[in-house]
Design an enzyme around this catalytic site. Structure first.
Site, PDB file in Angstrom:
ATOM      1  N   HIS A  89      46.646  30.425  52.356  1.00 59.63           N
ATOM      2  CA  HIS A  89      45.513  31.328  52.619  1.00 59.63           C
ATOM      3  C   HIS A  89      44.526  30.705  53.616  1.00 59.63           C
ATOM      4  O   HIS A  89      43.316  30.916  53.529  1.00 59.63           O
ATOM      5  CB  HIS A  89      44.783  31.707  51.322  1.00 59.63           C
ATOM      6  CG  HIS A  89      45.639  32.446  50.342  1.00 59.63           C
ATOM      7  ND1 HIS A  89      45.831  33.808  50.410  1.00 59.63           N
ATOM      8  CD2 HIS A  89      46.382  32.017  49.293  1.00 59.63           C
ATOM      9  CE1 HIS A  89      46.638  34.182  49.428  1.00 59.63           C
ATOM     10  NE2 HIS A  89      46.993  33.117  48.754  1.00 59.63           N
ATOM     11  N   ASN A 162      46.035  39.368  45.252  1.00 63.07           N
ATOM     12  CA  ASN A 162      46.779  39.627  46.477  1.00 63.07           C
ATOM     13  C   ASN A 162      46.869  41.136  46.713  1.00 63.07           C
ATOM     14  O   ASN A 162      46.461  41.937  45.873  1.00 63.07           O
ATOM     15  CB  ASN A 162      48.198  39.045  46.388  1.00 63.07           C
ATOM     16  CG  ASN A 162      48.211  37.530  46.411  1.00 63.07           C
ATOM     17  OD1 ASN A 162      47.398  36.889  47.068  1.00 63.07           O
ATOM     18  ND2 ASN A 162      49.159  36.944  45.692  1.00 63.07           N
ATOM     19  N   HIS A 353      38.094  30.753  42.529  1.00 63.32           N
ATOM     20  CA  HIS A 353      38.768  30.050  41.435  1.00 63.32           C
ATOM     21  C   HIS A 353      39.083  31.051  40.343  1.00 63.32           C
ATOM     22  O   HIS A 353      38.188  31.713  39.807  1.00 63.32           O
ATOM     23  CB  HIS A 353      37.852  28.947  40.904  1.00 63.32           C
ATOM     24  CG  HIS A 353      38.513  27.986  39.959  1.00 63.32           C
ATOM     25  ND1 HIS A 353      39.579  28.309  39.152  1.00 63.32           N
ATOM     26  CD2 HIS A 353      38.237  26.683  39.674  1.00 63.32           C
ATOM     27  CE1 HIS A 353      39.936  27.271  38.431  1.00 63.32           C
ATOM     28  NE2 HIS A 353      39.130  26.266  38.733  1.00 63.32           N
TER      29      HIS A 353
END
Length: 711
Positions: A89, A162, A353
């Site tokens: 990413h 995603n 996170h």
């Protein structure tokens, strides 16, 4: 004569070197070379590894254990392999915005940002590609990251997902292997941001659990037209818990208000060369002009009593819950309405996170999720220089945060008081714990009962790797299936080792669908498999309309971009009329000329041009409009650039409108008529059909005829 390494050649060419020292230096050099042929798999401390496929868990479906030194060593090393760029990413773009709850959802969760109708929560969202470096192109075939940071009044909640609802692997211990395989090959750092190479297909052809996700990445889902046109998914099954302690399983979804749609493959290749910043530029420019990006947040809710009622395991991250079985319930809307002020300070330093949650949200024992809980902190420690990454402005909660953690690299807070421990009496006990039952209570983990032997294995309920891939294939429209076949053909055609191609066709594709396997095998010159290698399992349901992008077409033309081709003598009145109708429906237009210089309209006015045809080609737009004007039409008829512009738009299945004197230009291109190839004497005569065609995103019925147009 044996080949010499550069170091050996250098030493051999030194006349004064003592032969014994020379040999000793060679031995030292060779001691650092490694050939794993015939060797056992071991940890970095030399311990032989018996199982490299499964994290250590408390029972087959239990949580992963912190004592798993093999997984922690492997993930820690992987997390620290690249600095300071993200390992995955790395290439991303982001924007600020706001999330607004549709209602009081306290029946479902005690999370405060969902507790009242109209409650607003600031967000920061980063979109990204997975494979490539920061300098790669936006339009590569890849998964797109969709990470959202909610700055709630109870702390930050990061929904790190995603644009696809499943993943390649079931257990986090395999994540380094997957990423190593898909990244550029280690001996030559080739290819960049592509999965079309041997190591990726070697890995996935040996890892059947990847079959479902690979099919998604071979589909049009891997080629988004715009970030605004992507669905988003939390991937894992989470828990939502209400104030009464009732837990329910959920899957998170982002549903784009603009609809979901994609580029076509040939377009992506050309855009990568013309404008590698295509997606990030689209978002930046749209937000700057007030054309904001919007999604609705939804959840699929499964009662705890229904956890085992499906023919797949809710904890398996390679599986979806078909929307026909569990509909998505809309919770609120997110609007991205402000660009960052500084790319590095905000977009690059943003630390997402999966372990950043708030009261009312909790984890499940999904073994991929469990490993991510460890990995994300570990990664940020290196990438952002230590444990204080939460103090970087973009990562700071908007609510107060106090604890007894002190010092370390890049500490920004200047703490007052003497007590840096708890409990204390010196500072009157502050900061203090907040009991869960108190108003705005402290975080309390769901008291899930856990028991089981410490084992490394995969639950039998994770064993079906193909039925949902078959479900996805069955759900595709005809054009989407052709695109998938073309993608597998292209990717496997780049694989040098024939046995890898054969294995992917015979042991993976044949177990998804024999016709898919036959078509790909035929394109690669391989024998077609006659039967699957595992017993077929019929998916439930057998198809899902929600999986086809064709069913997510926007149905309107809001935010779509149209090129208006002009030359000297163009009909200015037609341009004005067309632009007025576009504006009424929220679409955008740019004037494209033979050069950046202004052109003169038929009535003698000077018309500014936004770009030249070669500088802003048809791949940057969703449709093309050619106004009338005899002189302009004659000039375009002699222009190879103008003809190429129209032929390319036709090849990419885009609506094309020509008016008045420009109509012979269309006829000269010998294009097959269809519902998106429109001509008339004035704007009113064609605009309705034009808007209808553009609202479907592409003229899919044209695809067979478009194949005759050169790339």
């Amino acid at each position: 004569m044996t080949d010499k390494t550069p170091q050996q050649s250098e030493l051999a060419g030194t006349d004064t070197v003592d032969r014994a020292n020379h040999n000793a230096k060679l031995d030292q050099l060779e001691a650092f070379r490694s050939d794993a042929t015939g060797e056992a798999l071991r940890t970095n401390q030399g311990v032989k590894i018996a199982d490299n496929q499964n994290t250590l868990k408390a029972g087959g479906r239990g949580p992963s254990l912190l004592e798993d030194f093999i997984m922690r060593e492997k993930i820690t090393h992987f997390d620290h392999e690249r600095i300071p760029e993200r390992i995955v990413h790395a290439r991303g773009a982001a924007a600020h915005g706001v999330f607004v709850s549709y209602a009081d959802h306290s029946w479902l969760t005690k999370a405060s940002f969902l507790a009242a109708e109209g409650k607003e929560t600031p967000v920061f969202v980063r979109f990204s590609t997975v494979q490539g470096s920061r300098g790669s192109a936006d339009t590569v075939r890849d998964v797109r990251g969709f990470a959202t940071k909610f700055y709630t009044d109870e702390g930050n909640f990061d929904l790190v997902g995603n644009n696809m609802p499943v993943f390649f692997i079931q257990d986090a211990i395999k994540f380094p292997d997957f990423v190593h395989a898909v990244k550029p090959e280690p001996h030559n750092e080739i290819p960049q941001a592509q999965s079309a190479h041997d190591t990726f297909w070697d890995f996935v052809s040996l890892t059947p659990e990847s079959a479902h996700m690979v099919l998604w990445t071979m589909s049009d889902r891997a080629l988004p037209r715009s970030y605004r046109a992507m669905e988003g998914f939390g991937v894992h099954t989470f828990r939502l818990i209400n104030a009464e302690g009732v837990s329910r399983f959920v899957k998170f979804h982002w549903k784009p208000v603009a609809g979901a749609f994609s580029l076509v493959w040939d377009e992506t290749l050309k855009i990568a060369g013309k404008d590698p910043d295509f997606n990030r530029r689209d978002m930046w420019e749209s937000i700057e002009m007030g054309d904001y990006f919007e999604w609705e947040l939804g959840v699929q809710v499964v009662e705890e009593a229904d956890e085992h009622k499906f023919d797949f395991d809710l904890l398996d991250p390679t599986k979806i819950i078909p929307e026909e079985l569990v509909p998505v319930q809309k919770l609120g809307k997110m609007t991205l309405n402000r660009n960052p002020d500084n790319f590095f300070a905000e977009t690059e330093q943003a630390a997402f996170h999966i372990g950043h949650i708030v009261p009312g949200i909790d984890f499940t024992n999904d073994p991929l999720l469990q490993g991510r809980l460890f990995s994300y902190t570990d990664t940020q420690l290196l990438r952002l220089g230590g444990p204080n990454f939460h103090e970087i402005p973009i990562n700071r909660p908007l609510c107060p945060f106090h604890n007894n953690q002190r010092d370390a690299f890049h500490r920004q807070t200047i703490h007052k008081g003497r007590a840096n421990y708890e409990p204390n009496s010196i500072d009157n006990g502050w900061p203090k714990e907040t009991p869960p039952a108190a108003q705005g209570g402290g975080f309390e983990s769901y008291p899930e009962r856990v028991e089981g032997h410490k084992i490394r294995n995969r639950s039998e309920s994770f064993g079906d790797h193909f039925s949902q891939a078959t479900l996805f294939w069955n759900s595709m429209s005809g054009p989407e299936k052709e695109h998938i076949i073309g993608a597998y053909t292209f990717e496997l055609g780049k694989v040098e080792r024939v046995f890898i191609r054969e294995r992917q066709v015979n042991e993976i594709l044949a177990n998804i669908d024999l016709e898919l396997a036959r078509r790909v095998a035929e394109n690669l010159g391989l024998p077609a498999p006659a039967a699957p290698t595992v017993a077929a399992k019929v998916p439930t349901p057998q198809s899902s309309p929600a999986l086809s992008l064709m069913n997510h077409a926007p149905g309107n033309i809001k935010s779509r971009k149209i090129a208006i081709l002009v030359a000297n003598g163009v009909d200015g009145a037609a341009i004005d009329a067309f632009k007025a109708k576009l504006a009424e429906q929220g679409a955008l237009a740019k004037i494209i000329g033979p050069s950046p210089a202004p052109v003169k309209t038929a009535d003698g006015k000077m018309l500014p041009v936004d770009a030249a045809m070669d500088g802003m080609p048809s791949v940057m737009f969703d449709a093309v409009f050619v106004p009338g004007g005899a002189d302009a039409a004659a000039a375009m008829a002699k222009s190879g650039e103008a003809k190429h512009y129209l032929l390319e738009a036709y090849k990419h299945l885009k609506p094309i409108v020509v008016l008045g004197a420009a109509r012979p230009l269309l006829a000269s291109l010998n294009l097959t008529a269809d519902s998106g190839l429109l001509e008339g004497d004035d704007v009113d005569a064609v605009f309705g059909n034009f808007a209808q065609a553009l609202g479907q995103h592409r003229v899919w019925a044209r695809e067979a005829a478009a194949e005759a147009i050169p790339a």
